[in-house]
Design a protein around this motif. Structure first.
Motif, short mmCIF file in Angstrom:
data_model
loop_
_atom_site.label_atom_id
_atom_site.label_comp_id
_atom_site.label_asym_id
_atom_site.label_seq_id
_atom_site.Cartn_x
_atom_site.Cartn_y
_atom_site.Cartn_z
N CYS A 172 30.85 28.73 52.38
CA CYS A 172 30.73 28.09 51.01
C CYS A 172 29.06 28.20 51.13
O CYS A 172 28.44 28.75 49.89
CB CYS A 172 30.99 26.55 50.96
SG CYS A 172 30.62 25.88 49.47
N TYR A 175 28.20 31.84 50.30
CA TYR A 175 28.93 32.20 48.80
C TYR A 175 27.79 31.50 48.01
O TYR A 175 27.37 32.34 46.87
CB TYR A 175 30.26 31.44 48.62
CG TYR A 175 30.43 31.91 47.21
CD1 TYR A 175 31.36 32.97 46.99
CD2 TYR A 175 30.70 30.71 46.25
CE1 TYR A 175 31.73 33.11 45.36
CE2 TYR A 175 30.90 30.91 45.12
CZ TYR A 175 31.59 32.01 44.65
OH TYR A 175 31.69 32.03 43.20
N ASN A 179 24.84 34.12 45.58
CA ASN A 179 25.25 34.34 44.11
C ASN A 179 24.26 35.27 43.42
O ASN A 179 24.82 36.29 42.62
CB ASN A 179 25.30 32.87 43.34
CG ASN A 179 26.57 32.48 43.17
OD1 ASN A 179 27.04 32.46 41.95
ND2 ASN A 179 27.40 32.05 44.19
N ARG A 182 25.05 38.73 44.67
CA ARG A 182 26.31 39.47 43.98
C ARG A 182 26.27 39.62 42.70
O ARG A 182 27.14 40.59 42.09
CB ARG A 182 27.36 38.44 44.55
CG ARG A 182 27.54 38.07 46.02
CD ARG A 182 27.84 39.37 46.79
NE ARG A 182 28.39 39.21 48.05
CZ ARG A 182 28.03 40.43 49.19
NH1 ARG A 182 27.60 41.49 48.73
NH2 ARG A 182 28.37 40.14 50.33
N ARG A 248 31.39 43.73 48.02
CA ARG A 248 32.49 42.71 47.72
C ARG A 248 33.25 43.27 46.64
O ARG A 248 32.73 43.41 45.78
CB ARG A 248 31.84 41.33 47.80
CG ARG A 248 32.92 40.38 47.60
CD ARG A 248 32.31 38.98 47.25
NE ARG A 248 33.60 38.02 46.76
CZ ARG A 248 33.41 36.81 46.52
NH1 ARG A 248 32.12 36.33 46.15
NH2 ARG A 248 34.38 35.74 46.12
N LYS A 251 32.28 42.56 42.69
CA LYS A 251 30.76 42.23 42.64
C LYS A 251 30.06 43.61 42.65
O LYS A 251 30.08 44.16 43.53
CB LYS A 251 30.40 41.29 43.71
CG LYS A 251 31.46 39.97 43.70
CD LYS A 251 31.07 38.91 42.49
CE LYS A 251 32.01 37.72 42.55
NZ LYS A 251 31.65 37.01 41.49
#
Length: 290
Positions: A172, A175, A179, A182, A248, A251
């Motif tokens: 998390c 991630y 942001n 991505r 990814r 993304k």
């Protein structure tokens, strides 16, 4: 399918980690470029960061990671009811009154003398819902006042997900901090504006984070220092940089492979790259990060 009740997600009275997301209404870029009016509202991201900083000083909640984007907000929070239980009635009163501005000694004393009310406020000060309420309402009111409009700024409810083990917390945090990369807004961690990883890099470059005047008081990473992961800050930055270079699916953003590792870009010695704890190398516990 209706979303679960908050009480079914958040274990009240227990220390726990939660990933919280709040989106602008209709996912409009109300903290970025408005495609209709052509106005830019990037300055509101600083409002968000300043408000998170204040709430982190008031609530018994650790801010582990954050990312203020153009149309949504990510937070990785650790609720600490164990800390709130240790506060005196006066401290509970002082913290709560701080949310509405400065408080006089008389106001604090009066509120501290109300035992029932203090018990209620002690619970609120370790509440995910109250933290998010005081964050979202403040930004919505300020933004509406700026544009001289009324109506919703955020979608009705924020979403929250309980993180039940170290692997989930690490995934998390990565991630959240990745942001901007991505989304192809930034190419590197240090260029990722309004994120906790950028703040950690700035603190790292400035020296001891405890002597910096950062807007948000972030929870330390290394659990030996009261942090939330069995990983040093430098180890976390190095891991994050490696993940940022991986494509990814779905993304567009990625850190260019030709760039030197982040810790080299920060002029750190090779010995400082070794910040991992062996617990994260057992089996495939970090495979999900790829």
């Amino acid at each position: 399918m209706p979303s679960a009740a908050r009480a079914e997600i958040v274990a009240a009275g227990e220390v726990g980690f939660y990933h919280c997301i709040s989106r602008c209404v209709r996912r409009a870029c109300l903290c970025g470029d408005d495609g209709v009016t052509g106005r830019n509202f990037d300055h509101r991201k600083e409002w968000v960061r300043q408000r998170i900083g204040l709430l982190a000083q008031v609530f018994a909640i650790d801010v582990c990671a954050y990312a203020a984007m153009s149309n949504h907000l990510h937070l990785l929070l650790r609720i600490r009811p164990d800390l709130a239980e240790k506060w005196t009635a006066e401290e509970v009163a002082s913290r709560w009154l701080k949310l509405s501005g400065s408080a006089t000694a008389e106001q604090i004393e009066t509120l501290a003398g109300n035992e029932k009310r203090i018990a209620e406020l002690r619970t609120r000060l370790a509440s995910l819902s109250w933290f998010m309420r005081y964050l979202k309402e403040y930004i919505a009111r300020r933004a509406n006042a700026e544009e001289e409009v009324s109506g919703r700024f955020w979608e009705g409810r924020f979403t929250s997900q309980a993180l039940l083990d170290e692997a989930a917390v690490l995934a998390c945090a990565a991630y959240v901090d990745l942001n901007p990369i991505r989304a192809a807004i930034a190419e590197t961690l240090e260029e990722s504006d309004f994120t906790s990883v950028q703040q950690r890099i700035e603190e790292r470059s400035a020296g001891d984070s405890r002597r910096t005047t950062s807007v948000v008081r972030l929870c330390q990473i290394d659990e030996r220092d009261g942090g939330f992961l069995p990983l040093t800050r430098d180890g976390y930055l190095s891991l994050l940089d490696r993940i940022a270079r991986l494509h990814r699916p779905g993304k567009p953003g990625v850190t260019p492979a030709a760039l030197p590792p982040v810790l080299e870009r920060l002029n750190l010695s090779p010995d400082e790259l070794l910040g991992f704890n062996p617990r994260f190398h057992r089996g495939n516990r970090v495979a999900f990060l790829n």
